[in-house]
Design an enzyme around this catalytic site. Structure first.
Site, PDB file in Angstrom:
ATOM      1  N   ARG A  20       1.014  -1.160  -0.160  1.00 33.72           N
ATOM      2  CA  ARG A  20       0.064  -0.002   0.047  1.00 33.72           C
ATOM      3  C   ARG A  20       0.698   1.060  -0.092  1.00 33.72           C
ATOM      4  O   ARG A  20       0.620   2.157  -0.763  1.00 33.72           O
ATOM      5  CB  ARG A  20      -1.015  -0.111   1.270  1.00 33.72           C
ATOM      6  CG  ARG A  20      -1.928  -1.021   0.942  1.00 33.72           C
ATOM      7  CD  ARG A  20      -3.001  -0.946   2.316  1.00 33.72           C
ATOM      8  NE  ARG A  20      -2.033  -1.103   3.529  1.00 33.72           N
ATOM      9  CZ  ARG A  20      -2.715  -0.879   4.859  1.00 33.72           C
ATOM     10  NH1 ARG A  20      -3.839  -0.293   4.930  1.00 33.72           N
ATOM     11  NH2 ARG A  20      -1.537  -1.297   5.664  1.00 33.72           N
ATOM     12  N   ASN A  38      -6.346  -2.699   1.743  1.00 32.81           N
ATOM     13  CA  ASN A  38      -6.043  -4.216   2.023  1.00 32.81           C
ATOM     14  C   ASN A  38      -7.568  -4.593   2.382  1.00 32.81           C
ATOM     15  O   ASN A  38      -8.390  -3.892   2.711  1.00 32.81           O
ATOM     16  CB  ASN A  38      -5.469  -4.341   3.433  1.00 32.81           C
ATOM     17  CG  ASN A  38      -3.874  -4.283   3.235  1.00 32.81           C
ATOM     18  OD1 ASN A  38      -3.496  -4.359   2.387  1.00 32.81           O
ATOM     19  ND2 ASN A  38      -3.269  -4.352   4.210  1.00 32.81           N
TER      20      ASN A  38
END
Length: 94
Positions: A20, A38
């Site tokens: 990320r 996520n």
């Protein structure tokens, strides 16, 4: 210039490896907006809007990811109804 939107699902070893944050850094250097998050199933979701060529180049990068990631599958769902993302951010969905 054609502005497009896409939701991309990235599978493999993509959680717990900085995916990320890597995605945020890469996207912040480009003229695109959206988010990365996520998901409960262990995958990562990326939503992105911008010029088609830039978005397609970004998707190619997502298929590789950071050095500790191991991307096994990338699925792209294009959409026409833009959400108007102004920046790129990390969202929490897990």
């Amino acid at each position: 210039m054609s502005i497009v939107g896409a939701v991309i699902n990235v599978r493999g070893v993509v959680q717990g490896v900085g995916y990320r944050f890597w995605c945020l850094r890469r996207a912040s250097a480009l003229p695109i907006g959206g988010y990365v998050a996520n998901l409960y199933d262990g995958s990562v979701e990326v939503a992105v809007e911008g010029d088609r060529g830039v978005v397609e180049s970004f998707i190619k990068e997502l298929k590789v990811g950071p050095s500790y990631a191991s991307v096994t599958d990338v699925r792209v769902n294009w959409y026409d109804r833009l959400k108007g993302y102004k920046d790129f951010r990390i969202e929490n969905k897990d």
